[in-house]
Write a protein that holds these residues in place. Structure first.
Motif, short mmCIF file in Angstrom:
data_model
loop_
_atom_site.label_atom_id
_atom_site.label_comp_id
_atom_site.label_asym_id
_atom_site.label_seq_id
_atom_site.Cartn_x
_atom_site.Cartn_y
_atom_site.Cartn_z
N ILE A 93 26.96 20.08 48.02
CA ILE A 93 26.35 19.97 46.66
C ILE A 93 25.40 21.10 46.11
O ILE A 93 25.63 21.63 45.07
N GLU A 94 25.05 21.86 47.21
CA GLU A 94 24.05 23.05 46.73
C GLU A 94 25.03 24.14 46.39
O GLU A 94 24.47 25.09 45.90
N PHE A 95 26.22 23.98 46.61
CA PHE A 95 27.15 25.26 46.38
C PHE A 95 28.13 24.69 45.29
O PHE A 95 29.09 25.34 44.90
N GLN A 96 27.89 23.60 44.46
CA GLN A 96 28.66 23.44 43.45
C GLN A 96 28.87 24.24 42.38
O GLN A 96 29.93 24.45 41.59
N ASN A 97 27.90 25.14 42.18
CA ASN A 97 27.94 25.85 40.97
C ASN A 97 27.65 27.37 41.84
O ASN A 97 26.88 28.40 41.00
N PHE A 98 28.39 27.85 42.78
CA PHE A 98 27.93 29.09 43.39
C PHE A 98 28.62 30.18 42.81
O PHE A 98 28.00 31.55 42.93
N GLU A 99 29.51 29.89 41.72
CA GLU A 99 29.99 31.22 41.11
C GLU A 99 28.83 31.44 40.10
O GLU A 99 29.10 32.89 39.55
N SER A 100 27.74 31.18 39.86
CA SER A 100 26.70 31.61 38.89
C SER A 100 26.12 32.76 39.35
O SER A 100 25.75 33.50 38.67
N ILE A 101 26.44 33.31 40.64
CA ILE A 101 25.86 34.59 41.49
C ILE A 101 26.70 35.73 40.47
O ILE A 101 26.21 36.76 40.40
N VAL A 102 27.76 35.32 40.07
CA VAL A 102 28.53 36.47 39.33
C VAL A 102 28.97 35.85 37.94
O VAL A 102 29.83 36.53 37.16
N SER A 103 28.30 35.06 37.18
CA SER A 103 28.76 34.18 35.89
C SER A 103 28.33 35.52 34.82
O SER A 103 29.00 35.10 33.61
N HIS A 104 27.52 36.32 35.03
CA HIS A 104 27.39 37.22 33.92
C HIS A 104 28.52 38.39 34.03
O HIS A 104 28.28 39.12 32.84
N LEU A 105 29.48 38.29 34.73
CA LEU A 105 30.61 39.30 34.58
C LEU A 105 31.66 38.74 33.61
O LEU A 105 31.87 37.43 33.67
N THR A 106 32.37 39.65 33.01
CA THR A 106 33.37 39.01 31.96
C THR A 106 34.59 38.64 32.84
O THR A 106 34.80 38.97 33.78
N ASP A 107 35.46 37.73 32.33
CA ASP A 107 36.66 37.54 32.75
C ASP A 107 37.57 38.71 33.18
O ASP A 107 37.87 38.74 34.22
N ASP A 108 37.48 39.74 32.33
CA ASP A 108 38.04 40.98 32.72
C ASP A 108 37.68 41.71 33.90
O ASP A 108 38.48 42.39 34.81
N GLU A 109 36.26 41.64 34.02
CA GLU A 109 35.48 42.44 34.81
C GLU A 109 35.93 41.76 36.31
O GLU A 109 36.00 42.41 37.29
N VAL A 110 35.76 40.39 36.16
CA VAL A 110 35.87 39.44 37.53
C VAL A 110 37.42 39.96 38.08
O VAL A 110 37.83 40.19 39.25
N LYS A 111 38.14 40.01 37.29
CA LYS A 111 39.85 40.19 37.47
C LYS A 111 39.88 41.56 38.11
O LYS A 111 40.70 41.64 38.95
N THR A 112 39.46 42.41 37.42
CA THR A 112 39.43 43.95 37.86
C THR A 112 38.88 44.22 39.37
O THR A 112 39.15 44.66 40.34
N LEU A 113 37.50 43.35 39.37
CA LEU A 113 36.89 43.53 40.67
C LEU A 113 37.59 42.87 41.72
O LEU A 113 37.74 43.26 43.06
N ASN A 114 38.20 41.71 41.62
CA ASN A 114 39.03 41.06 42.39
C ASN A 114 40.17 41.78 42.86
O ASN A 114 40.56 41.97 44.22
N THR A 115 40.90 42.55 41.85
CA THR A 115 41.97 43.42 42.22
C THR A 115 41.61 44.61 43.17
O THR A 115 42.34 45.05 44.08
N LEU A 116 40.42 45.45 42.67
CA LEU A 116 40.11 46.47 43.59
C LEU A 116 39.69 45.87 44.93
O LEU A 116 39.78 46.82 45.71
N LEU A 117 38.93 44.82 44.98
CA LEU A 117 38.60 44.54 46.47
C LEU A 117 39.52 44.22 47.27
O LEU A 117 39.59 44.44 48.30
N THR A 118 40.58 43.57 46.86
CA THR A 118 41.79 43.17 47.54
C THR A 118 42.61 44.56 48.04
O THR A 118 42.96 44.70 48.86
N LYS A 119 42.51 45.61 47.01
CA LYS A 119 43.16 46.81 47.47
C LYS A 119 42.38 47.51 48.59
O LYS A 119 43.26 48.18 49.23
N ILE A 120 41.24 47.36 48.67
CA ILE A 120 40.44 48.21 49.77
C ILE A 120 40.85 47.38 51.09
O ILE A 120 40.98 47.97 51.93
#
Length: 150
Positions: free
Chosen positions: A120-147
């Protein structure tokens, strides 16, 4: 050698060096966030990940090898982790009836309910990155996977 200065005044050899430092600092930031959430339950992040992996198969069990394969950490010490969870009565170790050399690990009914309460404490754990835009999240996920996949 020329040092690269960031806006914060910190000096790095180059932008790649800064990137590695940022990844390390960000990992620590996220780890500390989860560590604080788990402190009231007296669990480490690694212990919680083990419990969540076992909860995914509950009421079934996993052997240590299966559990280690599901973990994202390269050097997780399964024996130490599982021994601590057994001592806390959160998991049980049983001999596999089909192969007596194989040990199975599973949650009890009580520990499954405990993991649900902790989750229950982690239901909203995405809030740690919620200030990023959808495009930023997609780009970051792509780059981290590439690393990780070179």
């Amino acid at each position: 050698m020329h040092l690269f200065k960031t806006d914060m005044g910190k000096q790095y050899k180059n932008q790649y060096h800064e990137l590695i430092a940022n990844l390390h600092i960000t990992d620590g930031y996220i780890f500390n966030y989860f560590d604080q959430k788990l402190a009231p339950f007296k669990l480490s992040v690694q212990q919680y990940v083990v419990l969540r992996q076992l909860q995914e198969v509950y009421p079934e069990s996993l052997n240590a090898g299966e559990l280690k394969n599901k973990m994202h950490e390269i050097n997780s010490d399964m024996t130490r982790l599982t021994d601590r969870l057994i001592s806390k009565n959160l998991i049980v170790r049983e001999t596999d009836p089909l192969n007596r050399r194989r040990v199975k690990l599973r949650l009890t009914e009580e520990s499954n309910e405990f993991v649900k309460r902790v989750a229950i404490e982690f239901q909203n754990f995405e809030s740690i990155v919620s200030h990023l835009t959808d495009d930023e999240v997609k780009t970051l996920n792509t780059l981290l996977t590439k690393i990780r996949t070179k």
